[in-house]
Enzyme design. Structure first.
Site, short mmCIF file in Angstrom:
data_model
loop_
_atom_site.label_atom_id
_atom_site.label_comp_id
_atom_site.label_asym_id
_atom_site.label_seq_id
_atom_site.Cartn_x
_atom_site.Cartn_y
_atom_site.Cartn_z
N HIS A 84 0.81 -1.22 0.00
CA HIS A 84 0.00 0.00 0.00
C HIS A 84 0.85 1.28 0.00
O HIS A 84 0.30 2.38 -0.07
CB HIS A 84 -0.95 0.01 1.21
CG HIS A 84 -2.14 -0.89 1.02
ND1 HIS A 84 -2.03 -2.20 0.67
CD2 HIS A 84 -3.47 -0.65 1.14
CE1 HIS A 84 -3.24 -2.74 0.59
NE2 HIS A 84 -4.12 -1.81 0.85
N ARG A 283 -19.80 47.51 0.58
CA ARG A 283 -21.02 47.57 1.38
C ARG A 283 -21.46 46.20 1.91
O ARG A 283 -22.05 46.10 2.98
CB ARG A 283 -22.14 48.18 0.53
CG ARG A 283 -23.37 48.56 1.31
CD ARG A 283 -24.60 48.80 0.45
NE ARG A 283 -24.33 49.21 -0.92
CZ ARG A 283 -25.22 49.10 -1.91
NH1 ARG A 283 -26.43 48.61 -1.66
NH2 ARG A 283 -24.92 49.49 -3.12
N PHE A 329 -14.28 4.34 7.90
CA PHE A 329 -13.09 4.89 7.25
C PHE A 329 -13.43 5.78 6.07
O PHE A 329 -12.57 6.46 5.52
CB PHE A 329 -12.19 3.76 6.75
CG PHE A 329 -12.93 2.70 5.98
CD1 PHE A 329 -13.57 2.99 4.79
CD2 PHE A 329 -13.01 1.40 6.46
CE1 PHE A 329 -14.26 2.02 4.08
CE2 PHE A 329 -13.71 0.42 5.76
CZ PHE A 329 -14.32 0.73 4.55
N GLU A 414 -14.47 -1.59 -3.62
CA GLU A 414 -14.57 -0.26 -3.03
C GLU A 414 -15.11 0.66 -4.13
O GLU A 414 -14.38 1.40 -4.78
CB GLU A 414 -13.19 0.18 -2.53
CG GLU A 414 -12.68 -0.75 -1.42
CD GLU A 414 -11.18 -0.72 -1.23
OE1 GLU A 414 -10.50 0.07 -1.93
OE2 GLU A 414 -10.67 -1.50 -0.41
#
Length: 509
Positions: A84, A283, A329, A414
């Site tokens: 990873h 303004r 997560f 995923e």
């Protein structure tokens, strides 16, 4: 040096900033070890009983159906971190890296991750002894947590990857050895627990939010300086106006301008002029600056929740006897908040650039063209507005929400991701850009005030003017204005401008 006590529940955003900036050390609350011990023992009992646990006795993502033999559990965790570690791009700076480490430690301190106390203590020691993993910024989609960047962090705990120690880049192993911190062999679930979570996007978000909140007050100081330089009216900031449209941010800005412009000789000098009202960028500062504040208040609420949330998977509820697979997560709450931060802070820059135009355009300001008395030979501050316009345009691109995008990953397991880390990184860049835009406006406003001397501006504006003049002299002719802009931006970034003005007018809301 102050010490922040971690218990997983009471970490404040301001605590994160202190630790990130190296101004505080960290220690664990006495309540943490018993919670973590119960959680770890529950995991080990489940292992002994042969229970199937995601990422502990199985592979990851689409490979979750692959059962792992108990003899290979340590190899599984080690391989997870190695595989990873795919981050690319520039590395996070020290402040952000420390914030990431702190937030990761706080999650473990909650006691729902099932890791050994030794893992958490190692992270705390790394913070206190200043061992900073080199974490690439890019590579996270913010769904199963910030997997890639957190894997680079975890590599150093294993004695791999790279770190910075005592100002030098070295291998993770060498940094840990020099700091006297034992290297870990990750046990069941520990690698997974160290990389599941939103700590990267949240760390960037916390630091950016705190900077943006300060920028809101600075924007009022700068806007008030422009108001006086343009001989604008304070009537649009009357508290009675806010009462009939009672947004909290509007109220705060109106109060701030009353403080900043108090006792303005410039305001008094044109009290009975024929001008009725100012342009919107002047303004409507209570409405625009105020709406930015209200947006950031929502961002703060999200981040205050997230820094003290368990974002692991699976979660270990030892007292309830449960191991639950979940999606805590997923970064969507933070992704939305970070996109909002980018959008609202962009507007601070957008309206500031319009006020710069008002200052340098003689048809709108009543001041010399480009704020120089020798136009033609000298270009004055003509290009400052051009540079501000460039940053504003860049911000419009950066403010496009990342959270509306999703690319499925891990063979469609995923299949919806948040892109929250991208949103956070974009928000951070927008904040930096707006600091420079406001510095440009303050350069123009203080030069505009030169043409109104000997009349004095409001108390807060006068203090800002004098502080700028200590660093940046009045403009008599063309010079490298980038140097001036940088000096003023540093006054903003360091907090010195805000601090000095608040000493004179009192705390700003």
């Amino acid at each position: 040096m102050r010490t922040i006590v971690l218990d997983g529940v009471h970490l404040a955003l301001e605590d994160v900033l202190e630790v990130a900036g190296g101004k505080a050390n960290v220690k664990l609350s006495p309540a943490v070890p018993p919670k973590m011990k119960r959680s770890r023992e529950f995991v080990e009992r489940a292992l002994a009983q042969g229970e199937k646990m995601y990422g502990v006795t199985t592979g990851f993502g689409m490979l979750a159906d692959q059962v792992i033999d108990l003899s290979q559990i340590e190899a599984l965790q080690r391989n997870l971190i190695r595989s990873h570690s795919v981050g690319v791009g520039p590395y996070f700076d020290e402040e952000t890296t420390r914030a990431i480490m702190l937030l990761r430690a706080n999650v473990l301190a909650m006691g729902y991750s099932g890791v050994r106390l030794e893992v958490l203590r190692t992270l705390v020691e790394m913070l206190n002894r200043r061992v900073h993993p080199r974490i690439p910024e890019q590579g996270s989609v913010g769904a199963s947590g910030d997997l890639a960047p957190l894997a680079h962090l975890t590599s150093v705990l294993m004695g791999e990857g790279e770190a910075i120690y005592q100002g030098k880049v070295m291998s993770g192993r060498k940094a840990m050895e020099k700091a006297g911190i034992p290297i870990l062999t990750l046990k069941a679930k520990e690698g997974l627990s160290l990389i599941n979570g939103t700590q990267v996007m949240t760390a960037i978000g916390v630091l950016s939010l705190l900077r943006a909140e300060r920028l809101c007050k600075v924007a009022d100081i700068v806007g008030a300086s422009t108001l006086d330089a343009l001989k604008g009216t304070l009537s649009a900031f009357d508290p009675d106006i806010q009462k009939v449209r009672p947004f909290a941010g509007h109220r705060a800005v109106s109060i701030n301008f009353q403080k900043l412009c108090r006792r303005s000789e410039i305001e008094e000098s044109h009290k009975f002029c024929s001008k009725i009202q100012d342009a919107y960028s002047v303004r409507c500062m209570p409405q625009v600056h105020g709406a930015v504040r209200d947006g950031l208040a929502y961002v703060r609420k999200v981040l205050e929740t997230e820094v003290n949330s368990a974002t692991d998977n699976p979660l270990i509820f030892a007292d309830q006897g449960k191991i639950l697979n979940c999606g805590n997560f997923h970064g969507e709450p933070v992704a939305f908040a970070m996109d909002l931060l980018g959008i609202v802070v962009s507007e601070l820059g957008n309206i500031s650039e319009r006020r710069i135009e008002k200052l340098i355009n003689p048809a709108l300001s009543g001041l010399p063209p480009f704020l120089t008395t020798e136009g033609g030979l000298h270009s004055g501050l003509m290009m400052v507005q051009v540079s501000a316009a460039a940053l504003v345009s860049e911000n419009k691109v950066l403010a496009h929400p990342a959270s509306v995008d999703s690319i499925p990953t891990s063979a469609d397991k995923e299949d919806h991701v948040s892109m929250g880390t991208i949103a956070a990184r974009k928000g951070r860049e927008i904040v930096r850009n707006v600091e420079h835009i406001l510095a440009m406006e303050l350069l123009c406003a203080t030069q505009g005030l030169e043409f109104l001397l000997p009349l004095k501006p409001g108390l807060g504006v006068q203090e800002a003017y004098q502080l700028v003049r200590q660093k940046v002299p009045a403009i008599k002719g063309d010079r490298r204005f980038s140097t001036d802009i940088k000096k003023i931006q540093q006054l903003i970034e360091s907090g010195e401008l805000l601090e000095k003005v608040e000493k004179v007018v009192g705390g700003l809301d």
